[in-house]
Design a protein around this motif. Structure first.
Motif, PDB file in Angstrom:
ATOM      1  N   TYR A  28       0.833  -1.204   0.000  1.00  0.00           N
ATOM      2  CA  TYR A  28       0.000   0.000   0.000  1.00  0.00           C
ATOM      3  C   TYR A  28       0.866   1.252   0.000  1.00  0.00           C
ATOM      4  O   TYR A  28       0.595   2.224  -0.717  1.00  0.00           O
ATOM      5  CB  TYR A  28      -0.909  -0.034   1.238  1.00  0.00           C
ATOM      6  CG  TYR A  28      -1.894   1.104   1.334  1.00  0.00           C
ATOM      7  CD1 TYR A  28      -2.560   1.571   0.208  1.00  0.00           C
ATOM      8  CD2 TYR A  28      -2.181   1.700   2.564  1.00  0.00           C
ATOM      9  CE1 TYR A  28      -3.472   2.605   0.300  1.00  0.00           C
ATOM     10  CE2 TYR A  28      -3.094   2.732   2.672  1.00  0.00           C
ATOM     11  CZ  TYR A  28      -3.736   3.187   1.538  1.00  0.00           C
ATOM     12  OH  TYR A  28      -4.634   4.210   1.638  1.00  0.00           O
ATOM     13  N   ILE A  43      -2.702   1.420  -9.377  1.00  0.00           N
ATOM     14  CA  ILE A  43      -3.521   0.931  -8.275  1.00  0.00           C
ATOM     15  C   ILE A  43      -2.789  -0.177  -7.530  1.00  0.00           C
ATOM     16  O   ILE A  43      -1.795  -0.711  -8.017  1.00  0.00           O
ATOM     17  CB  ILE A  43      -4.890   0.392  -8.777  1.00  0.00           C
ATOM     18  CG1 ILE A  43      -4.681  -0.650  -9.882  1.00  0.00           C
ATOM     19  CG2 ILE A  43      -5.768   1.521  -9.254  1.00  0.00           C
ATOM     20  CD1 ILE A  43      -5.912  -1.412 -10.217  1.00  0.00           C
ATOM     21  N   GLU A  44      -3.312  -0.493  -6.385  1.00  0.00           N
ATOM     22  CA  GLU A  44      -2.615  -1.442  -5.537  1.00  0.00           C
ATOM     23  C   GLU A  44      -2.497  -2.831  -6.175  1.00  0.00           C
ATOM     24  O   GLU A  44      -1.495  -3.511  -6.022  1.00  0.00           O
ATOM     25  CB  GLU A  44      -3.311  -1.553  -4.184  1.00  0.00           C
ATOM     26  CG  GLU A  44      -2.403  -2.223  -3.182  1.00  0.00           C
ATOM     27  CD  GLU A  44      -2.870  -2.058  -1.761  1.00  0.00           C
ATOM     28  OE1 GLU A  44      -3.879  -1.360  -1.551  1.00  0.00           O
ATOM     29  OE2 GLU A  44      -2.232  -2.626  -0.878  1.00  0.00           O
ATOM     30  N   GLY A  45      -3.546  -3.219  -6.890  1.00  0.00           N
ATOM     31  CA  GLY A  45      -3.525  -4.526  -7.542  1.00  0.00           C
ATOM     32  C   GLY A  45      -2.337  -4.672  -8.480  1.00  0.00           C
ATOM     33  O   GLY A  45      -1.702  -5.723  -8.553  1.00  0.00           O
ATOM     34  N   TYR A  48       0.791  -4.983  -6.516  1.00  0.00           N
ATOM     35  CA  TYR A  48       0.794  -6.285  -5.888  1.00  0.00           C
ATOM     36  C   TYR A  48       1.307  -7.378  -6.823  1.00  0.00           C
ATOM     37  O   TYR A  48       2.118  -8.226  -6.436  1.00  0.00           O
ATOM     38  CB  TYR A  48      -0.612  -6.629  -5.404  1.00  0.00           C
ATOM     39  CG  TYR A  48      -0.669  -7.914  -4.647  1.00  0.00           C
ATOM     40  CD1 TYR A  48      -0.159  -7.999  -3.363  1.00  0.00           C
ATOM     41  CD2 TYR A  48      -1.208  -9.051  -5.220  1.00  0.00           C
ATOM     42  CE1 TYR A  48      -0.182  -9.183  -2.673  1.00  0.00           C
ATOM     43  CE2 TYR A  48      -1.238 -10.236  -4.536  1.00  0.00           C
ATOM     44  CZ  TYR A  48      -0.733 -10.299  -3.263  1.00  0.00           C
ATOM     45  OH  TYR A  48      -0.752 -11.478  -2.579  1.00  0.00           O
ATOM     46  N   THR A  49       0.848  -7.334  -8.073  1.00  0.00           N
ATOM     47  CA  THR A  49       1.294  -8.364  -9.017  1.00  0.00           C
ATOM     48  C   THR A  49       2.784  -8.193  -9.342  1.00  0.00           C
ATOM     49  O   THR A  49       3.492  -9.174  -9.550  1.00  0.00           O
ATOM     50  CB  THR A  49       0.458  -8.359 -10.312  1.00  0.00           C
ATOM     51  OG1 THR A  49       0.449  -7.042 -10.848  1.00  0.00           O
ATOM     52  CG2 THR A  49      -0.963  -8.787 -10.042  1.00  0.00           C
ATOM     53  N   LEU A  52       4.664  -9.728  -6.461  1.00  0.00           N
ATOM     54  CA  LEU A  52       4.667 -11.193  -6.565  1.00  0.00           C
ATOM     55  C   LEU A  52       5.766 -11.656  -7.520  1.00  0.00           C
ATOM     56  O   LEU A  52       6.456 -12.629  -7.266  1.00  0.00           O
ATOM     57  CB  LEU A  52       3.321 -11.703  -7.081  1.00  0.00           C
ATOM     58  CG  LEU A  52       2.164 -11.871  -6.104  1.00  0.00           C
ATOM     59  CD1 LEU A  52       0.958 -12.437  -6.845  1.00  0.00           C
ATOM     60  CD2 LEU A  52       2.550 -12.805  -4.975  1.00  0.00           C
ATOM     61  N   ARG A  53       5.894 -10.914  -8.635  1.00  0.00           N
ATOM     62  CA  ARG A  53       6.898 -11.275  -9.634  1.00  0.00           C
ATOM     63  C   ARG A  53       8.310 -11.096  -9.074  1.00  0.00           C
ATOM     64  O   ARG A  53       9.178 -11.945  -9.265  1.00  0.00           O
ATOM     65  CB  ARG A  53       6.694 -10.443 -10.897  1.00  0.00           C
ATOM     66  CG  ARG A  53       7.280 -11.078 -12.132  1.00  0.00           C
ATOM     67  CD  ARG A  53       6.697 -10.532 -13.400  1.00  0.00           C
ATOM     68  NE  ARG A  53       6.866  -9.082 -13.497  1.00  0.00           N
ATOM     69  CZ  ARG A  53       5.890  -8.244 -13.782  1.00  0.00           C
ATOM     70  NH1 ARG A  53       4.688  -8.690 -13.986  1.00  0.00           N
ATOM     71  NH2 ARG A  53       6.113  -6.949 -13.866  1.00  0.00           N
ATOM     72  N   VAL A  69      -4.181  -2.994  12.510  1.00  0.00           N
ATOM     73  CA  VAL A  69      -5.507  -3.421  12.061  1.00  0.00           C
ATOM     74  C   VAL A  69      -5.367  -4.585  11.097  1.00  0.00           C
ATOM     75  O   VAL A  69      -4.527  -4.555  10.219  1.00  0.00           O
ATOM     76  CB  VAL A  69      -6.261  -2.266  11.359  1.00  0.00           C
ATOM     77  CG1 VAL A  69      -6.801  -1.295  12.381  1.00  0.00           C
ATOM     78  CG2 VAL A  69      -5.357  -1.562  10.372  1.00  0.00           C
ATOM     79  N   GLY A  70      -6.218  -5.577  11.267  1.00  0.00           N
ATOM     80  CA  GLY A  70      -6.293  -6.663  10.302  1.00  0.00           C
ATOM     81  C   GLY A  70      -5.101  -7.611  10.301  1.00  0.00           C
ATOM     82  O   GLY A  70      -4.297  -7.617  11.227  1.00  0.00           O
ATOM     83  N   PRO A  71      -5.009  -8.392   9.222  1.00  0.00           N
ATOM     84  CA  PRO A  71      -4.001  -9.465   9.127  1.00  0.00           C
ATOM     85  C   PRO A  71      -2.585  -8.900   8.981  1.00  0.00           C
ATOM     86  O   PRO A  71      -2.423  -7.721   8.671  1.00  0.00           O
ATOM     87  CB  PRO A  71      -4.414 -10.207   7.870  1.00  0.00           C
ATOM     88  CG  PRO A  71      -5.209  -9.246   7.077  1.00  0.00           C
ATOM     89  CD  PRO A  71      -5.843  -8.315   8.037  1.00  0.00           C
ATOM     90  N   PRO A  72      -1.546  -9.737   9.197  1.00  0.00           N
ATOM     91  CA  PRO A  72      -0.162  -9.272   9.056  1.00  0.00           C
ATOM     92  C   PRO A  72       0.141  -8.788   7.647  1.00  0.00           C
ATOM     93  O   PRO A  72      -0.452  -9.259   6.683  1.00  0.00           O
ATOM     94  CB  PRO A  72       0.666 -10.506   9.402  1.00  0.00           C
ATOM     95  CG  PRO A  72      -0.257 -11.654   9.382  1.00  0.00           C
ATOM     96  CD  PRO A  72      -1.620 -11.138   9.615  1.00  0.00           C
ATOM     97  N   ARG A  73       1.047  -7.844   7.547  1.00  0.00           N
ATOM     98  CA  ARG A  73       1.453  -7.289   6.255  1.00  0.00           C
ATOM     99  C   ARG A  73       2.771  -7.894   5.821  1.00  0.00           C
ATOM    100  O   ARG A  73       3.618  -8.190   6.636  1.00  0.00           O
ATOM    101  CB  ARG A  73       1.729  -5.796   6.402  1.00  0.00           C
ATOM    102  CG  ARG A  73       0.567  -4.920   6.344  1.00  0.00           C
ATOM    103  CD  ARG A  73       1.064  -3.491   6.431  1.00  0.00           C
ATOM    104  NE  ARG A  73      -0.023  -2.593   6.703  1.00  0.00           N
ATOM    105  CZ  ARG A  73      -0.955  -2.279   5.825  1.00  0.00           C
ATOM    106  NH1 ARG A  73      -0.908  -2.784   4.615  1.00  0.00           N
ATOM    107  NH2 ARG A  73      -1.927  -1.466   6.154  1.00  0.00           N
TER     108      ARG A  73
END
Lengths: 108, 118
Positions: A28, A43-45, A48-49, A52-53, A69-73
């Motif tokens: 983010y 955008i974040e998507g 993100y990809t 991953l690469r 907040v929320g799950p681990p980053r």
């Protein structure tokens, strides 16, 4: 500036490498940084990809950290291979931009 | 995955159940996006779809973190969920059914041609 996406495609990976190279960071924050630079379409998507690469190609070191907040980053830092890749990116960028500038100036 | 899981697919059932529980915790627009992601990733699945599990897991992870940040799903994925899924599947090394058909076609044609030549 609109419609930069097509031109950006090949260079975005290098931009992300550069951002990770300056400090360990997460998806983010990288997106926000690119948006601040004026790449509003990113955008974040997409980021993100790219992440991953980079991960699959063994250029980054990934650490999972709990967040408030929320799950681990997932946090990303460059490893040696990543730093090498980043240096290559800037060399290619230098080449490309100098040629294109020369073209515009009409010189040779 | 052990032999029992391989034969019965029990690991898949378990993984999908776990996904379901995580998805239900997401906001409605995120759940809608999740359904689209599944639909777009489906063609990249192998016979059992087992290869999709890690891809879906990572996509769901992104949705969870973004939802916790309070972002709208549109900020995260934009208009092009299909494009996102293509990049996601490519990054994870999954190959579409179409790639396999193409390969099969190439093989068949090559075989027929070599037979003609012989």
């Amino acid at each position: 500036m609109d419609d930069l996406t097509e031109m950006l495609k090949g260079t975005l990976e290098g931009c992300v490498l550069e951002i990770i190279g300056s400090e360990e960071t997460y998806g983010y924050a990288i997106t926000r940084r690119l948006n601040e630079l004026g790449f509003a379409d990113v955008i974040e998507g997409t980021v993100y990809t790219i992440l991953l690469r980079l991960e699959r190609n063994g250029l980054v070191q990934v650490t999972k950290r709990p967040s408030e907040v929320g799950p681990p980053r997932k946090f990303y830092a460059l490893n040696d291979a990543g730093r090498e890749e980043l240096a290559k990116f800037w060399a290619k960028w230098q080449y490309l931009s100098s040629r294109i500038d020369r073209l515009r100036e009409g010189g040779r | 995955m052990n032999f029992w899981e391989k034969v019965t697919g029990s690991d898949l059932t378990r993984d999908w159940k776990a996904f379901g529980a995580r998805v239900e915790a997401l906001p409605d627009d995120y759940q809608e996006a999740w359904n689209q992601i599944i639909a777009h990733l489906f063609p990249y699945g192998d016979f059992t779809g087992r290869n999709l599990t890690p891809i879906l897991d990572s996509a769901l992870g992104l949705l969870e973190v973004s939802a916790a940040d309070g972002q709208s799903v549109h900020e995260v994925l934009g208009d092009d969920i299909q494009g996102f899924c293509t990049a996601l599947a490519g990054a994870a090394g999954a190959r579409a059914q179409r790639d396999r058909w193409r390969e099969q076609l190439n093989r068949t044609v090559a075989r027929k041609l070599s037979r003609l030549g012989g």
